[in-house]
Design an enzyme around this catalytic site. Structure first.
Site, PDB file in Angstrom:
ATOM      1  N   GLY B  31       0.861  -1.195   0.000  1.00 25.26           N
ATOM      2  CA  GLY B  31       0.000   0.000   0.000  1.00 25.26           C
ATOM      3  C   GLY B  31       0.884   1.226   0.000  1.00 25.26           C
ATOM      4  CB  CYS B 134      -8.707  -2.245  -7.853  1.00 28.71           C
ATOM      5  SG  CYS B 134      -7.203  -3.076  -7.245  1.00 28.71           S
ATOM      6  CG  ASP B 205      -1.257   2.111  -8.054  1.00 28.88           C
ATOM      7  OD1 ASP B 205      -2.384   1.713  -8.391  1.00 28.88           O
ATOM      8  OD2 ASP B 205      -0.531   1.533  -7.233  1.00 28.88           O
ATOM      9  CG  ASN B 215      -6.218   2.987  -9.755  1.00 29.21           C
ATOM     10  OD1 ASN B 215      -5.467   2.719  -8.828  1.00 29.21           O
ATOM     11  ND2 ASN B 215      -7.520   2.763  -9.708  1.00 29.21           N
TER      12      ASN B 215
END
Lengths: 318, 318, 318, 318, 318, 318
Positions: B31, B134, B205, B215
């Site tokens: 993460g 996601c 991301d 992403n």
């Protein structure tokens, strides 16, 4: 007995209607074309051996037809084939002539695939990269024929969740020495640009009167992405799969398939597993049928050419 | 030792940089935010215990920083955090003050999630159906907060092939009593219309200087479909994930992940497994950061506010 | 007493806050700018005459401010003006200085209209046909100044149901000898092509952080049609109407006005009478403010320039 | 005397302002950057040798500046450079310091090209096919640097009627061994698909406050086609060419050049020979400046960073 | 006397052509279908009672037809009906047979509405929210039948300035217990998203050879908004309203109706009150006719099927 | 000998097939229609004088036909005409009757231009500004007829690189007193807005089964720009130019013409000089044929009407 076969891959023997219906139900007989051919063939056999008078024959034939039609309600080719046989029976008192006409119809269906391959392959150009979704025999036939013509082509196959039919497509193309790349369904947009895709070739489960194409779930997303990149979408589809009922307004119902195809149940989580989606005509460049190339907006004409008898019936009973 | 934690779910103890780098590499620490916090924390610890002189300290710190940065080259938050600590170290001769500043930075990062949830939830309206792709903590935080505010919402989660992170998202929402429907990635377009989706909420991301959002693969397809249906796309992203390097032209490289994530190899079939895709700014309505709502085109301003020190550095060395 | 006036049409005398609030509520004082000026003026007067100590003064001022803010919850200029005065009061211990600053603010607001007219008129070209919706003083100022500069222009005014403010706009332009055609709101698309409209000029009730423009119901349809015809949309709006709260996610609530504005009730028929709609930034070419021309995506920068003090406050309390 | 040069191709000696103005007028000095550098240099020389007092100096300098500015009214870089020198002169009483600052400005301009090349080349990927229109030094610098970095690239150059500047571009790229294909301007759309163009790289004559790009006639058509094929458009432009006047509403006038550039007159046939056209921001992915990559919507920020002094002036006099 | 009626609401007795023409002119007889039926009926009556020889009869009939056609030049159904009767008369020497054929034609027209309702209702799904514009009997028939089939539907009616026909539509739907919301025409875009509209159902005054739909002013704006939200537009239209003249290039003229329908005159203000606008085929999903569903692009086929005799005539005289 | 002529401009005498083929090859006979007429005429002459028996006659005729067809492989009208004559010959044993039918065909072709002008001119409205590309006789006929009808129109002609056919168009329109402006091909987008173009009128070299229009390179760019401005594109094309082969999938090959048409060779620079490009059906409003107006999607129907005999043949041999 009529020997039925479809492409070199399959030999199907015709059987009595009830048994054929059972095999269609259990998915032993699969694929729109095979279903149509099996249904027509079983009715043809039935006719050859029927001994009763014409009136009773027609009524009995209709009953057999109903049994067949119920075997897979979502396959448009099935009622199309059954209804056509019934229509022939009604208008052909001579039984021998009737069997001949049914055989003719069966042969036409069996030749459709090859014709589509031949016609569609003309639209593939040397150097093309072609993306296909799911596992459509007609779409793959086009790609295969283009390869056999010596065109240097590359292919991209989506895996096609939830049942991964894309794996079969990828193997098929690998077998024919077509360089093929397998991707997940989510990677279509990235791949469209990165691999310079030139054409999208897909099949269809049904074509509607307004040109909308019903096909494996995800097809409309692929087509939308293709539109964004100005990449033409070629849809390959036998005319037996066109839906005359949509001419009278019928909406094609999208089956919600078994959720376990996605995964085991999770508490508190619903699932939705639509079998198909609807690609609007504006995202499709051409539909390749065994009779030639059409704009999807021309679906109406195909329906009128091929199913005028059925439409007349539908109007009377609808 | 700095005790690091992120939301109630996770407790991370800071460790020395080498060990932290190892844990980041092995994905034990995952993460973007956790990676950033762990990296900054490990450098903070290192500083507290360092005994050498300032010059040597800075050089050693830089080395440790390099080790950390290599641990996950694709996570923008990692170099951002490391570079920020290095920048602080260069400009803060007093070590105690430096550790204080690092802690401040860590606390800011940890608070970012809650702030994004609070800000983003304001954009969710009573009765909304929200689709997410996601498993983004920031996106889910927004949805969760909206639910906690008593808004009646429904959710749709895509399964997100190849690693099915959507299952986790679906469970998370089910836990918070949000009615959630799980679909395959290919069913987004059909679902967008059929379930009357009102908002798409996703994470990121990285956000690039021109507002493009990097992403999870598939995000750009979801956003394209949302655009087709005029459904606003809300992207939730901490500013630590914005990429200053893109201001100087750098393109974010899309990692081709292990193909076995898709399936076992097939002879003659290549695979492509891109980790991310790029959603152009025009498909994104707003980006929610811990500092507020921005149009994606404003990414440049965020970069200038937050990373001016880094950009200066990049220009000198770039 | 501060004499407040706005353009040559109106003279407003400042009054005590409670009375001003009442006049704003009853719509005796209308228009975003006039509301802002009246509110600031009333607080200014209050300050000049206040006798208590500073702490009590600030608390009392805040209370008066709250009363004013509640007078028209949907007018963004009102809290913006009140909050700005409160902010000045907090940071200006000297009362005389404070009153001076408030006056300065009021003067700035009053000059904004003229500046917008001057800047916006540069974008009108000789021979242009300009379509405007509703009755925006800023939009009309641009058109008027262009005419005064000797440009040959034509105008189209929509009637703007339900309150027909377009009639006032049409009259205003007729008064300035601009050939003007009045149409119903439904005729915008036909007219855009038939009368070769070159520019759309509208006002705004609020501009949001992501560049979305909140304006009279129908504006977003006009803008959509303009987009279809590739006709630029110019939005004229004082910066006092930009919404700092949207930077922190707030959605502008669309007021459902009295249904009798549409017509008398009909049994079994509901009505919906939204006051505004939301034009996405992508349909707006430029926003003309008193500080210059911006792309709508730059609303965020305007908010940061003008309302940094308010945003800081919002973050603390939000 | 300041020796001015720009890239290896050109050596320009600074001359007195009047002579420089003449050379700019006669197009002996061409190209936005060279014009800016020549103008600044000539004023710099003037300053070094000026003997009078400061007040008179400033007035005289302003007069010289006016002469220069009139030499090519359509080149935005010219007033930008002149105004900047005037601004420096006003704020730098010490003449030596002033000359130093002017030189600094000149050096910055000269370095801009290389910086743009370096930054822009990062956005070119191995295997890219790049289409360019007209003959922009900045666009070509990007392509050249990408080639020098060892990237395998191909190029397409439009001939760029009426003056065929594309021939020069094609030769330039051929010189650097970049495989280049020359096409007529009408063949852009066919080529975009047939040659799988991956990027469009163009220059700019001016960038406006709302992100619109003014460039050689035809650029907006190329960009529109690129949008249709989802091909990113990269615009390369030094910040000296951004137009601060557009922040206050000014429209860039499109020059109607000598019709004989098209062909000899024909009786009864008018001609229109616009020098530039306007590409809206939404068709441009990024603008590459010497300071980095921006979304075109960020032009406003560049203007504020670079021309705040000029805008202030414009507001006072505008 | 032929008894003419249309739906249960209306009983029209056929009258002699001159009187019928008068009633059409005075709008006592309104609605495309009723006009067609009245015209055909009056000619039918005329025939039954005519005593002269065949040659004179045809000439007289043609004269009567001309009188009828001039009664409402903008209603396409009127010349279509008159021309068809003339065509029948020319080709049916036997008067009794002729009257029979005319009656058949009248009955077909009267049944068209019900057929359209039945076919169109199939495209309405349970749970749909349907927006309609103006007051089209065919559109309302579809909505009514869907309701009668037990589908849970909601409706939105636009008021339809200037004559507010939407009030009638709203009442009609309220009568059939369909929850209906009345909005002003400007609120369509906001409502499309806020109320999650699923389908737009409208009528048509005429359908052109290229599929363009001429309908009440505002229809094309509604359709554009629907396109923006990807909401299908269903147009309901009897084939008698299709325009054969457009096959030979004719443009449908848009009537500029009495400006007092908008409001009383204002000095210096012109008005434009177009009766219809033109919705391009690409904004219409399907046209529902009494013969079935077509893509609007298929209008040409409908014209060929129904009006081949008229086209032949037009070509000879055109 | 058959005297062939086309419009008042040209008189062509029919010659024997070999000589005609030579003239077609050398471009002495140019223009789709003239080629078709010359080919049919030469075969007609051949027939009249042929002395052998029927079988040999048909074989010899086929050989002559092949020679003609090879004379210009890219002109669709040539095989269409030749194949039609062969088809007639096969089905008309009587030679006199055959010659009569050929003459009829020739006359039809010659009348097509006038019919297209008459039909197409109806779509031009008083006050229209019309843009045309290249030099299409059919497009110009429409413009000319509209002018002759007294409509006040203006025109814009693109120069049409590389062979500048636009100069001829401009002269043609100037001759008919139509105010015409000549522009370079790159100026279309700027001109579309600046001169408020109302219609684009172009010709076609071929129309494909899916409605795609093959025409002079650049046409698809013009059409794309027209689409962006919502300006209808009218394509004028005789049905003899529709391509029956595309019904069976054939792609029209785009000829790469002599590069010296662009300019003399440059070392290291390739050139691409495509003769045509492909305008997708969605960018074309209507096609005007001698039989009437169609949506481009209706091309399929035209092909079926006119070339059913050829398609049958193609299917057998294809």
């Amino acid at each position: 007995m009529v020997v039925l076969f479809l492409s070199s891959l399959h030999i199907i023997k015709s059987m009595d209607p009830a048994k054929t219906a059972k095999d269609i139900k259990s998915m032993k007989v699969r694929g729109a074309l095979k279903i149509a051919v099996a249904a027509a063939g079983s009715l043809g056999d039935y006719e050859k051996t029927y001994k009763g008078n014409q009136d009773k024959f027609l009524k009995d034939l209709e009953k057999k037809g109903e049994i067949l039609k119920k075997a897979r309600p979502s396959a448009v080719s099935l009622p199309n084939a059954v209804n056509y046989v019934l229509y022939l029976a009604e208008n052909t008192p001579d039984r021998n002539e009737l069997v001949g006409k049914i055989n003719e119809f069966i042969i036409e269906q069996k030749e459709a695939l090859k014709k589509i391959g031949k016609i569609g392959a003309k639209r593939i150009e040397d150097g093309d990269t072609i993306l296909t979704h799911c596992n459509s025999m007609t779409a793959l036939e086009i790609i295969k024929v283009a390869k056999e013509q010596g065109k240097k082509i590359r292919a991209v196959a989506t895996e096609t969740r939830p049942r991964h039919q894309g794996y079969i497509s990828a193997k098929f193309m690998a077998k024919y020495k077509i360089p093929v790349t397998l991707i997940i369904d989510s990677a279509v947009r990235l791949t469209m640009g990165k691999l310079d895709v030139d054409k999208v070739v897909v099949g269809a489960d049904t074509v509607c009167a307004n040109g909308a194409v019903i096909n494996k779930i995800g097809t409309s997303q692929v087509a939308l992405v293709a539109k964004e990149f100005n990449v033409p979408v070629i849809c390959a589809c036998e005319t037996i799969k066109f839906s005359p009922e949509t001419m009278l307004g019928e909406l094609i119902e999208i089956e919600d398939r078994d959720h376990r195809e996605i995964r085991s149940p999770m508490p508190g989580v619903k699932m939705l597993n639509p079998a198909f989606d609807i690609t609007p005509a504006e995202y499709v460049d051409v539909i390749v049928t065994e009779d030639g190339i059409i704009s999807p907006y021309m679906a109406y004409e195909v329906l009128r050419d091929k199913f005028s008898w059925e439409i007349k019936e539908l109007k009377q009973h609808g």
